[in-house]
Design a protein around this motif. Structure first.
Motif, PDB file in Angstrom:
ATOM      1  N   LEU A  16      10.841  -0.022  -1.333  1.00 39.28           N
ATOM      2  CA  LEU A  16       9.541   0.422  -0.834  1.00 39.28           C
ATOM      3  C   LEU A  16       9.289  -0.059   0.591  1.00 39.28           C
ATOM      4  O   LEU A  16       9.389  -1.260   0.868  1.00 39.28           O
ATOM      5  CB  LEU A  16       8.422  -0.086  -1.747  1.00 39.28           C
ATOM      6  N   LEU A  17       8.971   0.874   1.478  1.00 43.39           N
ATOM      7  CA  LEU A  17       8.509   0.511   2.817  1.00 43.39           C
ATOM      8  C   LEU A  17       7.079   0.007   2.661  1.00 43.39           C
ATOM      9  O   LEU A  17       6.140   0.794   2.489  1.00 43.39           O
ATOM     10  CB  LEU A  17       8.568   1.714   3.752  1.00 43.39           C
ATOM     11  N   ASP A  18       6.920  -1.303   2.722  1.00 42.80           N
ATOM     12  CA  ASP A  18       5.658  -1.937   2.353  1.00 42.80           C
ATOM     13  C   ASP A  18       4.851  -2.295   3.590  1.00 42.80           C
ATOM     14  O   ASP A  18       4.703  -3.469   3.951  1.00 42.80           O
ATOM     15  CB  ASP A  18       5.936  -3.189   1.516  1.00 42.80           C
ATOM     16  N   ALA A  19       4.337  -1.269   4.252  1.00 40.55           N
ATOM     17  CA  ALA A  19       3.470  -1.451   5.418  1.00 40.55           C
ATOM     18  C   ALA A  19       2.438  -0.344   5.378  1.00 40.55           C
ATOM     19  O   ALA A  19       2.801   0.836   5.337  1.00 40.55           O
ATOM     20  CB  ALA A  19       4.275  -1.376   6.714  1.00 40.55           C
ATOM     21  N   PRO A  20       1.148  -0.704   5.355  1.00 39.84           N
ATOM     22  CA  PRO A  20       0.132   0.336   5.258  1.00 39.84           C
ATOM     23  C   PRO A  20       0.153   1.253   6.487  1.00 39.84           C
ATOM     24  O   PRO A  20       0.352   0.766   7.598  1.00 39.84           O
ATOM     25  CB  PRO A  20      -1.186  -0.457   5.191  1.00 39.84           C
ATOM     26  N   PRO A  21       0.067   2.592   6.263  1.00 39.81           N
ATOM     27  CA  PRO A  21      -0.249   3.245   4.991  1.00 39.81           C
ATOM     28  C   PRO A  21       0.971   3.782   4.250  1.00 39.81           C
ATOM     29  O   PRO A  21       0.830   4.536   3.296  1.00 39.81           O
ATOM     30  CB  PRO A  21      -1.118   4.407   5.452  1.00 39.81           C
ATOM     31  N   SER A  22       2.189   3.423   4.697  1.00 44.76           N
ATOM     32  CA  SER A  22       3.384   3.990   4.080  1.00 44.76           C
ATOM     33  C   SER A  22       3.475   3.660   2.595  1.00 44.76           C
ATOM     34  O   SER A  22       3.797   4.525   1.774  1.00 44.76           O
ATOM     35  CB  SER A  22       4.637   3.482   4.804  1.00 44.76           C
ATOM     36  N   SER A  23       3.206   2.413   2.229  1.00 48.88           N
ATOM     37  CA  SER A  23       3.313   2.030   0.822  1.00 48.88           C
ATOM     38  C   SER A  23       2.319   2.801  -0.032  1.00 48.88           C
ATOM     39  O   SER A  23       2.664   3.298  -1.118  1.00 48.88           O
ATOM     40  CB  SER A  23       3.099   0.517   0.681  1.00 48.88           C
ATOM     41  N   GLU A  24       1.074   2.929   0.448  1.00 50.92           N
ATOM     42  CA  GLU A  24       0.061   3.674  -0.297  1.00 50.92           C
ATOM     43  C   GLU A  24       0.470   5.124  -0.474  1.00 50.92           C
ATOM     44  O   GLU A  24       0.300   5.720  -1.540  1.00 50.92           O
ATOM     45  CB  GLU A  24      -1.302   3.598   0.411  1.00 50.92           C
ATOM     46  N   HIS A  25       1.028   5.712   0.588  1.00 48.87           N
ATOM     47  CA  HIS A  25       1.428   7.122   0.508  1.00 48.87           C
ATOM     48  C   HIS A  25       2.552   7.316  -0.496  1.00 48.87           C
ATOM     49  O   HIS A  25       2.513   8.240  -1.319  1.00 48.87           O
ATOM     50  CB  HIS A  25       1.858   7.627   1.884  1.00 48.87           C
ATOM     51  N   THR A  26       3.577   6.461  -0.443  1.00 48.70           N
ATOM     52  CA  THR A  26       4.699   6.596  -1.363  1.00 48.70           C
ATOM     53  C   THR A  26       4.236   6.504  -2.809  1.00 48.70           C
ATOM     54  O   THR A  26       4.609   7.330  -3.657  1.00 48.70           O
ATOM     55  CB  THR A  26       5.753   5.511  -1.084  1.00 48.70           C
ATOM     56  N   LEU A  27       3.408   5.518  -3.114  1.00 45.29           N
ATOM     57  CA  LEU A  27       2.933   5.353  -4.486  1.00 45.29           C
ATOM     58  C   LEU A  27       2.050   6.524  -4.905  1.00 45.29           C
ATOM     59  O   LEU A  27       2.078   6.940  -6.072  1.00 45.29           O
ATOM     60  CB  LEU A  27       2.180   4.028  -4.621  1.00 45.29           C
ATOM     61  N   SER A  28       1.289   7.089  -3.962  1.00 46.69           N
ATOM     62  CA  SER A  28       0.429   8.228  -4.301  1.00 46.69           C
ATOM     63  C   SER A  28       1.243   9.479  -4.602  1.00 46.69           C
ATOM     64  O   SER A  28       0.823  10.316  -5.407  1.00 46.69           O
ATOM     65  CB  SER A  28      -0.556   8.508  -3.156  1.00 46.69           C
ATOM     66  N   VAL A  29       2.398   9.633  -3.958  1.00 47.26           N
ATOM     67  CA  VAL A  29       3.275  10.777  -4.228  1.00 47.26           C
ATOM     68  C   VAL A  29       3.729  10.758  -5.686  1.00 47.26           C
ATOM     69  O   VAL A  29       3.747  11.788  -6.371  1.00 47.26           O
ATOM     70  CB  VAL A  29       4.479  10.754  -3.268  1.00 47.26           C
ATOM     71  N   PHE A  30       4.079   9.565  -6.179  1.00 44.32           N
ATOM     72  CA  PHE A  30       4.466   9.444  -7.583  1.00 44.32           C
ATOM     73  C   PHE A  30       3.257   9.616  -8.501  1.00 44.32           C
ATOM     74  O   PHE A  30       3.313  10.291  -9.527  1.00 44.32           O
ATOM     75  CB  PHE A  30       5.123   8.084  -7.832  1.00 44.32           C
ATOM     76  N   ASP A  31       2.142   8.992  -8.115  1.00 45.19           N
ATOM     77  CA  ASP A  31       0.948   9.031  -8.954  1.00 45.19           C
ATOM     78  C   ASP A  31       0.455  10.463  -9.153  1.00 45.19           C
ATOM     79  O   ASP A  31      -0.064  10.805 -10.230  1.00 45.19           O
ATOM     80  CB  ASP A  31      -0.150   8.174  -8.321  1.00 45.19           C
ATOM     81  N   ALA A  32       0.621  11.306  -8.127  1.00 47.40           N
ATOM     82  CA  ALA A  32       0.183  12.700  -8.225  1.00 47.40           C
ATOM     83  C   ALA A  32       0.922  13.449  -9.327  1.00 47.40           C
ATOM     84  O   ALA A  32       0.429  14.449  -9.853  1.00 47.40           O
ATOM     85  CB  ALA A  32       0.379  13.407  -6.893  1.00 47.40           C
ATOM     86  N   GLN A  33       2.102  12.961  -9.682  1.00 47.76           N
ATOM     87  CA  GLN A  33       2.876  13.580 -10.764  1.00 47.76           C
ATOM     88  C   GLN A  33       2.840  12.752 -12.043  1.00 47.76           C
ATOM     89  O   GLN A  33       3.610  12.974 -12.969  1.00 47.76           O
ATOM     90  CB  GLN A  33       4.328  13.790 -10.322  1.00 47.76           C
ATOM     91  N   GLY A  34       1.918  11.793 -12.092  1.00 45.18           N
ATOM     92  CA  GLY A  34       1.777  10.961 -13.279  1.00 45.18           C
ATOM     93  C   GLY A  34       2.932  10.002 -13.491  1.00 45.18           C
ATOM     94  O   GLY A  34       3.223   9.605 -14.621  1.00 45.18           O
TER      95      GLY A  34
END
Length: 307
Positions: A203-221
């Motif tokens: 995980l690229l853990d620097a805002p907002p990259s980390s938030e975006h990556t996790l949201s991409v997965f979250d959008a698909q449950g």
């Protein structure tokens, strides 16, 4: 109103400039060093300014630097506008259209290799008397720098950008998957997140990259299995190339190899995810000097690519 009827200010531009410098640097000593004056001269100028306007503007503590009072925050905002206008007046009186002076360019680190080379070389060649300096930082830090006047214009992703900024969109790119060349999915034309969710994510853990990556997965449950976190774009690519996991990135590089020279492959995500825009932002509450307006216009005129 006639000139005679106008109120002559009891303070000077130098006093305003000293106050703004002290606020931007955070200490009297640091500001004095930047301006090449003595600390006592700078401190006295701020004291004289406070006396002239009959307001306490800041609290000066030796071990804790300088803190603005509410009145000081208001005065500093006005002072920045006055100093910017004074700079423009100086250029106009000089009778030259040559742009000069400093521009501090802020940039989110993964955008820096995309944005900065063209600006520094091409805009710098067109305007050699403009002093371009760089500040790379996370988007929350850049937003604070814009508000405080430490950065003139910044290049960021359009996520988590404060509403109180002027902005223009330059381009938009979709996230993609980065895999080692020998990964089991490396031969596919596209990759589904459901096929990755049980693998390890770097995980690229620097805002907002980390938030975006996790949201991409979250959008698909989905919830990815994060193995390593790093704030470095190149470390993500290097660990992926070593076979330690996969990466989800937005910025693209033409080099198909990691920092160590190991091969990587880039795959579109299926189904496609929404593109992420690259924005150029600047403060809405301060006059924009001609040199900065020129940089903004130059950046808007470049082809940065599209989704």
């Amino acid at each position: 109103m006639s000139i005679a009827a106008r109120v002559v200010p009891a303070f000077t531009l130098k006093q305003l400039a000293y106050l703004v410098a002290a606020v931007e640097v955070g200490t009297i000593t640091g500001a004095a060093t930047r301006l090449n004056v003595s600390s006592s001269a700078l401190s006295d100028a701020i004291t004289e300014l406070e006396s002239a306007i009959q307001e306490q503007l800041c609290i000066r503590r030796r071990a804790h630097g300088l803190t603005l009072t509410p009145s000081g925050e208001r005065i500093v905002a006005h002072a920045r506008r006055v100093l910017a206008e004074a700079d423009e007046l100086t250029r106009a009186v000089g009778g030259t259209d040559t742009l000069s002076g400093p521009i501090v360019i802020g940039c989110y680190p993964t955008l820096a290799p995309i944005v900065l080379p063209r600006l520094l070389r091409e805009f710098g060649a067109q305007h050699p008397q403009v002093d371009l300096t760089i500040r790379e930082a996370t988007q929350d830090q850049l937003a604070e720098d814009i508000a405080a006047g430490r950065v003139d214009v910044a290049f960021v992703y359009d996520m988590l950008v404060p509403a109180e900024t002027e902005r223009v969109q330059l381009a938009a790119f979709p996230a993609h998957v980065v895999l080692a060349a020998d990964h089991a999915l490396a031969d596919r034309d596209t990759v589904r997140l459901t096929d990755l969710v049980d693998d390890d994510l770097i995980l690229l853990d620097a805002p907002p990259s980390s938030e975006h990556t996790l949201s991409v997965f979250d959008a698909q449950g989905l919830t990815p299995r994060v193995r390593h976190r790093t704030s470095s774009y190149e470390v993500v690519r290097t660990l992926v190339a070593r076979g330690l996991g996969y990466g989800i990135l937005v910025s693209r590089v033409t080099n198909p190899r990691s920092y160590e020279g190991l091969p990587l492959v880039v795959k579109p995500i299926d189904p496609p995810v929404a593109p992420v825009a690259i924005d150029m932002i600047w403060a809405p509450n301060r006059p924009v000097p001609a040199r900065t307006r020129a940089l903004i216009g130059f950046a808007r005129g470049l082809d940065w690519g599209a989704a």
